[in-house]
Design a protein around this motif. Structure first.
Motif, PDB file in Angstrom:
ATOM      1  N   UNK A 130       0.812  -1.221   0.000  1.00 29.16           N
ATOM      2  CA  UNK A 130       0.000   0.000   0.000  1.00 29.16           C
ATOM      3  C   UNK A 130       0.845   1.271   0.000  1.00 29.16           C
ATOM      4  N   UNK A 131       2.164   1.117  -0.044  1.00 28.29           N
ATOM      5  CA  UNK A 131       3.006   2.321   0.043  1.00 28.29           C
ATOM      6  C   UNK A 131       4.347   2.086  -0.637  1.00 28.29           C
ATOM      7  N   UNK A 132       4.785   3.100  -1.382  1.00 28.14           N
ATOM      8  CA  UNK A 132       6.124   3.136  -1.975  1.00 28.14           C
ATOM      9  C   UNK A 132       6.617   4.570  -1.848  1.00 28.14           C
ATOM     10  N   UNK A 133       7.911   4.759  -1.971  1.00 31.32           N
ATOM     11  CA  UNK A 133       8.492   6.091  -1.756  1.00 31.32           C
ATOM     12  C   UNK A 133       8.698   6.835  -3.063  1.00 31.32           C
ATOM     13  N   UNK A 134       8.456   8.142  -3.022  1.00 34.41           N
ATOM     14  CA  UNK A 134       8.857   9.012  -4.125  1.00 34.41           C
ATOM     15  C   UNK A 134      10.326   9.388  -4.006  1.00 34.41           C
ATOM     16  N   UNK A 135      10.848   9.384  -2.759  1.00 35.88           N
ATOM     17  CA  UNK A 135      12.237   9.747  -2.502  1.00 35.88           C
ATOM     18  C   UNK A 135      12.657   9.112  -1.178  1.00 35.88           C
ATOM     19  N   UNK A 136      13.931   8.714  -1.106  1.00 41.24           N
ATOM     20  CA  UNK A 136      14.489   8.192   0.138  1.00 41.24           C
ATOM     21  C   UNK A 136      15.507   9.194   0.672  1.00 41.24           C
ATOM     22  N   UNK A 137      15.372   9.512   1.961  1.00 37.60           N
ATOM     23  CA  UNK A 137      16.353  10.354   2.649  1.00 37.60           C
ATOM     24  C   UNK A 137      17.138   9.443   3.580  1.00 37.60           C
ATOM     25  N   UNK A 154      18.301  -1.047 -10.551  1.00 39.65           N
ATOM     26  CA  UNK A 154      17.713  -0.258 -11.637  1.00 39.65           C
ATOM     27  C   UNK A 154      16.400   0.413 -11.226  1.00 39.65           C
ATOM     28  N   UNK A 155      16.338   0.841  -9.959  1.00 38.95           N
ATOM     29  CA  UNK A 155      15.147   1.549  -9.469  1.00 38.95           C
ATOM     30  C   UNK A 155      15.393   3.046  -9.588  1.00 38.95           C
ATOM     31  N   UNK A 156      14.548   3.724 -10.300  1.00 38.52           N
ATOM     32  CA  UNK A 156      14.734   5.157 -10.549  1.00 38.52           C
ATOM     33  C   UNK A 156      14.019   5.975  -9.469  1.00 38.52           C
ATOM     34  N   UNK A 157      14.493   5.813  -8.236  1.00 37.16           N
ATOM     35  CA  UNK A 157      13.939   6.549  -7.100  1.00 37.16           C
ATOM     36  C   UNK A 157      15.011   7.503  -6.608  1.00 37.16           C
ATOM     37  N   UNK A 158      14.763   8.800  -6.601  1.00 35.78           N
ATOM     38  CA  UNK A 158      15.788   9.752  -6.162  1.00 35.78           C
ATOM     39  C   UNK A 158      16.104   9.580  -4.673  1.00 35.78           C
ATOM     40  N   UNK A 159      17.324   9.923  -4.333  1.00 38.63           N
ATOM     41  CA  UNK A 159      17.772   9.783  -2.948  1.00 38.63           C
ATOM     42  C   UNK A 159      18.525  11.035  -2.511  1.00 38.63           C
ATOM     43  N   UNK A 160      18.306  11.406  -1.253  1.00 38.00           N
ATOM     44  CA  UNK A 160      19.100  12.442  -0.589  1.00 38.00           C
ATOM     45  C   UNK A 160      19.907  11.737   0.485  1.00 38.00           C
ATOM     46  N   UNK A 161      21.202  11.967   0.490  1.00 37.08           N
ATOM     47  CA  UNK A 161      22.067  11.348   1.497  1.00 37.08           C
ATOM     48  C   UNK A 161      22.668  12.446   2.359  1.00 37.08           C
ATOM     49  N   UNK A 198      36.039  -1.712   1.069  1.00 31.12           N
ATOM     50  CA  UNK A 198      34.665  -1.333   0.779  1.00 31.12           C
ATOM     51  C   UNK A 198      34.226  -0.222   1.732  1.00 31.12           C
ATOM     52  N   UNK A 199      33.808   0.899   1.177  1.00 33.76           N
ATOM     53  CA  UNK A 199      33.341   2.032   1.981  1.00 33.76           C
ATOM     54  C   UNK A 199      31.841   2.214   1.802  1.00 33.76           C
ATOM     55  N   UNK A 200      31.101   2.000   2.887  1.00 31.61           N
ATOM     56  CA  UNK A 200      29.655   2.223   2.830  1.00 31.61           C
ATOM     57  C   UNK A 200      29.362   3.686   2.512  1.00 31.61           C
ATOM     58  N   UNK A 201      30.021   4.606   3.227  1.00 30.68           N
ATOM     59  CA  UNK A 201      29.671   6.013   3.046  1.00 30.68           C
ATOM     60  C   UNK A 201      29.953   6.476   1.623  1.00 30.68           C
ATOM     61  N   UNK A 202      30.973   5.900   0.987  1.00 32.85           N
ATOM     62  CA  UNK A 202      31.276   6.316  -0.373  1.00 32.85           C
ATOM     63  C   UNK A 202      30.159   5.916  -1.327  1.00 32.85           C
ATOM     64  N   UNK A 203      29.469   4.800  -1.022  1.00 38.87           N
ATOM     65  CA  UNK A 203      28.316   4.427  -1.843  1.00 38.87           C
ATOM     66  C   UNK A 203      27.271   5.532  -1.814  1.00 38.87           C
ATOM     67  N   UNK A 204      27.040   6.104  -0.635  1.00 34.72           N
ATOM     68  CA  UNK A 204      26.101   7.208  -0.550  1.00 34.72           C
ATOM     69  C   UNK A 204      26.574   8.433  -1.300  1.00 34.72           C
ATOM     70  N   UNK A 205      27.878   8.734  -1.170  1.00 34.81           N
ATOM     71  CA  UNK A 205      28.421   9.921  -1.833  1.00 34.81           C
ATOM     72  C   UNK A 205      28.371   9.796  -3.350  1.00 34.81           C
ATOM     73  N   UNK A 206      28.529   8.577  -3.854  1.00 37.52           N
ATOM     74  CA  UNK A 206      28.587   8.361  -5.304  1.00 37.52           C
ATOM     75  C   UNK A 206      27.204   8.201  -5.920  1.00 37.52           C
ATOM     76  N   UNK A 207      26.333   7.431  -5.275  1.00 36.65           N
ATOM     77  CA  UNK A 207      25.088   7.026  -5.921  1.00 36.65           C
ATOM     78  C   UNK A 207      23.872   7.875  -5.549  1.00 36.65           C
ATOM     79  N   UNK A 208      23.919   8.638  -4.480  1.00 37.45           N
ATOM     80  CA  UNK A 208      22.757   9.460  -4.110  1.00 37.45           C
ATOM     81  C   UNK A 208      22.525  10.563  -5.135  1.00 37.45           C
ATOM     82  N   UNK A 209      21.273  10.951  -5.298  1.00 35.48           N
ATOM     83  CA  UNK A 209      20.948  12.021  -6.242  1.00 35.48           C
ATOM     84  C   UNK A 209      21.499  13.363  -5.770  1.00 35.48           C
ATOM     85  N   UNK A 210      21.449  13.580  -4.451  1.00 41.66           N
ATOM     86  CA  UNK A 210      21.922  14.846  -3.889  1.00 41.66           C
ATOM     87  C   UNK A 210      22.488  14.572  -2.504  1.00 41.66           C
TER      88      UNK A 210
END
Length: 469
Positions: A130-137, A154-161, A198-210
């Protein structure tokens, strides 16, 4: 807008650092702008705190990550929580990140990869039908694989990190890649690789929309070698593309000395006799001598970042000048031990409580004259805001959020260089001000008039969400 707010801690249930306070306040402030739902691991404190939990979906194992279910619940004031239930990972004694002795859990890579994968699955509408996100923070390294999992699926959901503290990065051996379901192709300088680990935080820095961080000053600082923790290159690239913003944190409305139920005596600006009763209460509770001198507070994690060594080095000078110090916090054993030794040498002038209690902290802010914050770096900082609202003038290093929230000579004191002489210079200014009652009165009034509401921050985040969707 449907916003999924992912966090590893929240002060509604469990708190280690300032992120927990932010994670409780910001989603509530955002409810005027969006359908905000918080996702958090199913720690025991979370399960105890939400009485209406119901299962909305289950996920099968992925790579070497275990199966889990997601529950839905609500706080008394109606904030919606999704809880990732996986007893083998989250239902443990200790903190969200380590055991009761302070050692990190050895499987934190699996614990927070599972959490990130769960958030990604929920955001894509694959768990709660019943719920999906328009954006993940997503917030900090524990949530930083969320943008990665969305990218890799391949999910086209914008993210703010949001980077709350770049010094904590979540770095693990590269052998974790396959067990965590991270594509080998992502292990490169433009992906999750960080000095062959492997850096978790770098995944956020590289792949987040903003990307955001918690003050404009810190957003600039982390693009430099001094504060970038080895990641300044990728951060500068994001800044060059206008994809790195600084949005200052706020504090919630309970930080009002006129209405705070934790205080012995509520007070407002100018009610200095009533405020003095709180100072007497703190001295009595901590076993300090009755004194007409200034009372200095240290309410912080007792770690190198916070400049605790400078406080220890300056403690005797404060006492010799007629001041007293009250400390509450928990952190590195070497600092805890050094502070306790200082208390042993001057038991009527220095009081130390290892641990943290919110009610106790509020009493200390309300009773102290000055709050010590000689942090080497401070992405935002909340204690200087709490202190000012309660009339305790902060003494801080001119960095990060301290530089933006303390008006030097008006609402507190700033020093430019992290050194004993620099810190002592501000202490001398504080002692001098304490001796000039009109000046002290003026500064206290100015500090207590400061507005640190979440409303402006929430508007800024809402605008960022809208521009990202």
């Amino acid at each position: 807008m449907r916003i999924l707010f992912a966090t590893p801690e929240v002060s509604d249930f469990i708190q280690v650092g300032g992120l927990a306070a932010v994670s409780a306040a910001l989603p509530r402030a955002l409810r005027d702008f969006a359908d905000v739902r918080v996702i958090i691991p199913g720690y025991p404190a979370v399960l105890r705190g939400l009485s209406d939990l119901k299962t909305v979906g289950r996920c099968q194992p992925f790579a070497a990550l275990p199966a889990f279910e997601i529950n839905l619940g609500h706080t008394v004031d109606g904030l919606t929580y999704y809880v990732v239930r996986c007893p083998e990972l989250y239902e443990r004694d200790g903190t969200p990140y380590g055991d009761s002795r302070g050692a990190d859990w050895s499987d934190n890579n699996v614990r927070f990869a599972t959490f990130s994968y769960a958030a990604a699955q929920l955001a894509m509408g694959l768990v709660d039908k019943e719920w999906a996100a328009d954006l993940v923070h997503a917030n900090d390294w524990q949530c930083a694989l969320i943008p990665g999992y969305l990218e890799w699926h391949y999910a086209h959901i914008p993210t703010v990190f949001t980077i709350h503290n770049l010094a904590y990065q979540g770095v693990f051996d590269r052998s974790s890649l396959a067990p965590l379901g991270i594509p080998e192709a992502s292990f490169n300088i433009d992906g999750v690789e960080f000095y062959n680990r492997l850096s978790f935080i770098k995944a956020g820095l590289v792949y987040a929309s903003h990307l955001t961080t918690v003050s404009q000053t810190y957003a600039r600082e982390i693009t430099t070698a001094e504060f970038g923790c080895g990641l300044e290159g990728v951060l500068q690239q994001r800044a060059n593309r206008n994809q790195l913003s600084g949005i200052l944190n706020g504090i919630d409305e309970t930080w009002d000395p006129r209405t705070c139920s934790s205080l012995l005596q509520p007070f407002g600006a100018g009610d200095w006799a009533e405020r003095a009763l709180n100072a007497d209460d703190v001295r009595d509770q901590f076993g300090l001598a009755v004194s007409r001198g200034p009372l200095f507070a240290l309410v912080a994690r007792l770690v190198h970042q916070k400049g605790v060594d400078l406080v220890i080095e300056s403690a005797q000078a404060i006492v010799d000048a007629g001041g007293q110090i009250v400390v509450t916090g928990k952190g590195e054993p070497r600092f805890e031990e050094a502070l306790l030794e200082a208390q042993t040498r001057s038991p009527r002038s220095i009081a130390v409580k290892i641990g943290f209690d919110d009610v106790e902290a509020r009493k200390i802010f309300a009773g102290s004259d000055f709050t010590l914050m000689p942090s080497r770096f401070e992405p935002c900082g909340l204690s200087q805001m709490y202190a000012q609202r309660f009339g305790s003038l902060p003494i801080g290093h001119r960095t990060g959020g301290l530089a933006e929230t303390i008006v030097d000579g008006e609402t507190g004191f700033l020093f430019d260089h992290v050194s004993a002489p620099g810190f002592l210079g501000s202490l001398c200014r504080a002692f001098s001000t304490f001796g000039m009652k009109d000046r002290l009165d003026h500064m206290r009034r100015a500090a207590m008039a400061q507005a640190f509401s979440w409303n402006q921050s929430a508007k800024s985040y809402a605008a960022l969400y809208r521009s990202s969707i």
